[in-house]
Design a protein around this motif. Structure first.
Motif, PDB file in Angstrom:
ATOM      1  N   MET A 125       7.420 -25.817  -0.853  1.00  0.00           N
ATOM      2  CA  MET A 125       6.091 -25.431  -0.004  1.00  0.00           C
ATOM      3  C   MET A 125       4.063 -25.228   0.078  1.00  0.00           C
ATOM      4  N   SER A 126       4.132 -25.665   0.626  1.00  0.00           N
ATOM      5  CA  SER A 126       2.473 -26.342   0.357  1.00  0.00           C
ATOM      6  C   SER A 126       1.626 -25.533   0.005  1.00  0.00           C
ATOM      7  N   HIS A 127       0.197 -26.172  -0.298  1.00  0.00           N
ATOM      8  CA  HIS A 127      -0.464 -25.060  -1.282  1.00  0.00           C
ATOM      9  C   HIS A 127      -1.427 -23.971  -0.934  1.00  0.00           C
ATOM     10  N   LEU A 128      -1.016 -23.657   0.793  1.00  0.00           N
ATOM     11  CA  LEU A 128      -2.155 -22.514   1.323  1.00  0.00           C
ATOM     12  C   LEU A 128      -0.824 -21.702   1.265  1.00  0.00           C
ATOM     13  N   GLU A 129       0.513 -22.151   0.978  1.00  0.00           N
ATOM     14  CA  GLU A 129       1.365 -20.912   1.060  1.00  0.00           C
ATOM     15  C   GLU A 129       1.605 -20.792  -0.377  1.00  0.00           C
ATOM     16  N   GLU A 130       1.660 -21.653  -1.751  1.00  0.00           N
ATOM     17  CA  GLU A 130       1.902 -20.959  -2.302  1.00  0.00           C
ATOM     18  C   GLU A 130       0.744 -20.709  -3.137  1.00  0.00           C
ATOM     19  N   ARG A 131      -0.313 -20.301  -2.649  1.00  0.00           N
ATOM     20  CA  ARG A 131      -1.694 -19.276  -2.952  1.00  0.00           C
ATOM     21  C   ARG A 131      -0.914 -18.238  -1.711  1.00  0.00           C
ATOM     22  N   LEU A 132      -0.799 -18.185  -1.196  1.00  0.00           N
ATOM     23  CA  LEU A 132      -0.895 -17.113   0.046  1.00  0.00           C
ATOM     24  C   LEU A 132       0.263 -15.836  -0.949  1.00  0.00           C
ATOM     25  N   GLU A 133       1.778 -16.454  -1.551  1.00  0.00           N
ATOM     26  CA  GLU A 133       1.877 -15.782  -2.601  1.00  0.00           C
ATOM     27  C   GLU A 133       1.889 -15.781  -3.910  1.00  0.00           C
ATOM     28  N   ASN A 134       1.310 -16.298  -4.069  1.00  0.00           N
ATOM     29  CA  ASN A 134       0.642 -15.840  -5.956  1.00  0.00           C
ATOM     30  C   ASN A 134      -0.681 -14.635  -5.235  1.00  0.00           C
ATOM     31  N   ASP A 135      -1.492 -15.113  -4.272  1.00  0.00           N
ATOM     32  CA  ASP A 135      -1.815 -13.304  -4.035  1.00  0.00           C
ATOM     33  C   ASP A 135      -1.360 -12.713  -3.932  1.00  0.00           C
ATOM     34  N   LEU A 136      -0.480 -12.596  -2.914  1.00  0.00           N
ATOM     35  CA  LEU A 136       0.490 -11.540  -2.239  1.00  0.00           C
ATOM     36  C   LEU A 136       0.841 -10.971  -3.369  1.00  0.00           C
ATOM     37  N   ASN A 137       1.693 -11.770  -4.863  1.00  0.00           N
ATOM     38  CA  ASN A 137       2.446 -11.129  -6.118  1.00  0.00           C
ATOM     39  C   ASN A 137       1.513 -10.490  -6.698  1.00  0.00           C
ATOM     40  N   LYS A 138       0.103 -11.015  -6.789  1.00  0.00           N
ATOM     41  CA  LYS A 138      -1.321  -9.883  -7.505  1.00  0.00           C
ATOM     42  C   LYS A 138      -1.005  -8.633  -7.088  1.00  0.00           C
ATOM     43  N   ILE A 139      -1.300  -8.381  -5.014  1.00  0.00           N
ATOM     44  CA  ILE A 139      -1.032  -6.874  -4.997  1.00  0.00           C
ATOM     45  C   ILE A 139      -0.355  -6.312  -5.287  1.00  0.00           C
ATOM     46  N   ARG A 140       1.078  -6.626  -5.168  1.00  0.00           N
ATOM     47  CA  ARG A 140       2.290  -6.302  -5.503  1.00  0.00           C
ATOM     48  C   ARG A 140       2.258  -5.591  -6.908  1.00  0.00           C
ATOM     49  N   ASN A 141       1.886  -6.281  -7.927  1.00  0.00           N
ATOM     50  CA  ASN A 141       1.487  -6.172  -8.884  1.00  0.00           C
ATOM     51  C   ASN A 141       0.520  -4.864  -9.316  1.00  0.00           C
ATOM     52  N   ARG A 142      -0.709  -5.204  -8.689  1.00  0.00           N
ATOM     53  CA  ARG A 142      -1.968  -4.359  -8.895  1.00  0.00           C
ATOM     54  C   ARG A 142      -0.791  -2.665  -8.619  1.00  0.00           C
ATOM     55  N   VAL A 143      -0.620  -2.556  -6.885  1.00  0.00           N
ATOM     56  CA  VAL A 143      -0.212  -1.580  -6.208  1.00  0.00           C
ATOM     57  C   VAL A 143       1.048  -0.759  -7.936  1.00  0.00           C
TER      58      VAL A 143
ATOM     59  N   CYS B 290      -6.430  -5.712   0.103  1.00  0.00           N
ATOM     60  CA  CYS B 290      -5.628  -6.002   1.124  1.00  0.00           C
ATOM     61  C   CYS B 290      -6.175  -7.001   2.097  1.00  0.00           C
ATOM     62  N   HIS B 291      -7.732  -6.161   2.376  1.00  0.00           N
ATOM     63  CA  HIS B 291      -8.322  -6.530   3.861  1.00  0.00           C
ATOM     64  C   HIS B 291      -8.240  -8.073   3.643  1.00  0.00           C
ATOM     65  N   LYS B 292      -9.269  -8.347   2.349  1.00  0.00           N
ATOM     66  CA  LYS B 292     -10.207  -9.777   1.781  1.00  0.00           C
ATOM     67  C   LYS B 292      -8.645 -10.744   1.627  1.00  0.00           C
TER      68      LYS B 292
ATOM     69  N   VAL C 189       1.830  -1.416   2.414  1.00  0.00           N
ATOM     70  CA  VAL C 189       0.999  -1.544   1.155  1.00  0.00           C
ATOM     71  C   VAL C 189      -0.286  -1.118   1.145  1.00  0.00           C
ATOM     72  N   ILE C 190      -1.049  -1.192   2.346  1.00  0.00           N
ATOM     73  CA  ILE C 190      -1.697   0.238   2.521  1.00  0.00           C
ATOM     74  C   ILE C 190      -1.970   1.237   2.762  1.00  0.00           C
ATOM     75  N   ARG C 191      -0.215   1.788   3.173  1.00  0.00           N
ATOM     76  CA  ARG C 191      -0.162   2.875   3.246  1.00  0.00           C
ATOM     77  C   ARG C 191       0.311   3.311   1.990  1.00  0.00           C
ATOM     78  N   VAL C 192       1.110   2.642   1.395  1.00  0.00           N
ATOM     79  CA  VAL C 192       0.671   2.988   0.467  1.00  0.00           C
ATOM     80  C   VAL C 192       0.218   3.880  -0.463  1.00  0.00           C
ATOM     81  N   ASN C 193      -0.122   2.318  -0.317  1.00  0.00           N
ATOM     82  CA  ASN C 193      -2.304   2.622  -1.837  1.00  0.00           C
ATOM     83  C   ASN C 193      -3.116   3.753  -1.161  1.00  0.00           C
TER      84      ASN C 193
END
Length: 358
Positions: free
Chosen positions: A1-19, A66-68, A86-90
């Protein structure tokens, strides 16, 4: 997994944890609001109202994150589906929090907790609603489409018909209790809205997991007239032929005729519609539940109120003045009636389902 892909997954997990944490707050708000109502705990009710403020702040925070995320990662495919869900669920979670606030506010104003049938109905509906909310949140958190589908079925099975509660409220002669009864009725409507939003959460879980879109709503429409021998039958036939995917249609009469108008039968047969096995139906044979399940009730002869002593709470009624039934042999008269009803049906179904209704 590339650095960009890893960052994407980390950011996505943060959003899911917040939700997920937001969902926990909202579920607790509904539970506390209902408990405050059932026990007369005003302190808990007021605390629930104030605890909605963090929910609102978190909603705005999740929206910004989410927009960021979209601006940075330019997601596509499954990631984009998940973000849009996620935006709708929010928003749906924030609305559920608002419904909990309304329940809590009503609880704080009640002179005493609900009693008797009202209390039993409240317990039933609150339990079903909370179960559905809990499972819908889990379905989305786990991206479990099957759980989403099974939980959606709970909404269809729930006896969320408020007509009986509304009738009981209206029949109560003790004016001193009117304020409390009105407050409890508001609570029932808020619980119904929580269940509706929980169903939306299930739809979001299914979409995020599979890409499957929510099916368009199918509307139940009942056409009525005096004898169900001509006009209401024509309206039902037109709706079934032209808009089979948009609705479920019935027709009935106050005093059903012995048979269909033979001129109607021959007129529609010339247009490829066979009514040879159809018999007039009586409005009295429809159960109270069958009538209250209708989204729209249309009278083609007089006012709907002249046929039904009580208009179901959730039904919309329409009066279409179609004039008298044409005389035998008046082909042009039937043609004019057919066109007039077709236009009314077209306007109704496009209003319900939009242009291109089918």
């Amino acid at each position: 997994m590339s650095h960009l892909e890893e960052r994407l997954e980390n950011d996505l997990n943060k959003i899911r944890n917040r939700v997920e944490k937001q969902a926990e707050l909202v579920e607790a708000a509904v539970t506390n609001a209902v408990h405050a109502l059932q026990t007369g705990n005003a302190k808990l009710a007021y605390a629930t109202v104030l605890n909605d403020l963090p929910i609102n702040r978190t909603m705005r925070e999740i929206d910004q994150i989410c927009h960021k995320f979209i601006a940075i990662h330019l997601p596509s495919g499954g990631h984009l589906r998940l973000l849009s869900s996620v935006i709708r669920v929010n928003m749906e979670l924030e609305r559920i929090g608002d419904y909990a606030v309304t329940i809590a506010q009503e609880a704080a104003q009640l002179s005493k907790p609900p009693e008797g049938n009202m209390a039993r109905e409240l317990e039933r509906m609150a339990s079903e609603t909370q179960l559905m909310l809990r499972q819908s949140i889990r379905a989305f958190n786990d991206l479990n489409a099957e759980m989403g589908r099974s939980t959606k079925l709970l909404a269809d099975q729930m006896e969320n018909n408020l007509d009986s509660i509304y009738t009981e409220m209206m029949s109560n002669q003790d004016r001193g209790k009117v304020k409390d009864i009105l407050a409890v009725f508001v609570v029932f409507t808020q619980l119904k809205r929580v269940a509706d939003q929980a169903k939306n959460l299930c739809e979001d879980a299914i979409f995020a997991s599979t890409g499957e879109q929510k099916a368009p709503k199918v509307y139940k429409v009942l056409f009525i007239d005096e004898d169900n021998g001509c006009k209401s039958q024509m309206a039902e036939a037109i709706a079934r032929r032209n808009y089979p995917d948009s609705g479920e249609y019935l027709s009935a009469g106050r005093q059903p005729a012995a048979s269909l108008n033979p001129n109607l039968v021959s007129f529609l047969e010339n247009r490829g519609q066979n009514l040879s096995n159809v018999q007039p139906s009586s409005l009295a044979d429809l159960t109270e539940r069958a009538i209250s399940d209708q989204y729209v009730i249309v009278s083609l002869e007089g006012e709907v109120s002249s046929y039904l002593p009580e208009i179901p709470f959730h039904c919309t009624v329409l009066d279409w003045d179609m004039g008298p039934v044409p005389e035998a042999g008046d082909e042009q008269g039937f043609e004019n009636l057919y066109r007039a009803i077709s236009l009314q049906v077209k306007d109704l179904m496009e209003l319900l389902r939009g242009e291109g209704a089918s």
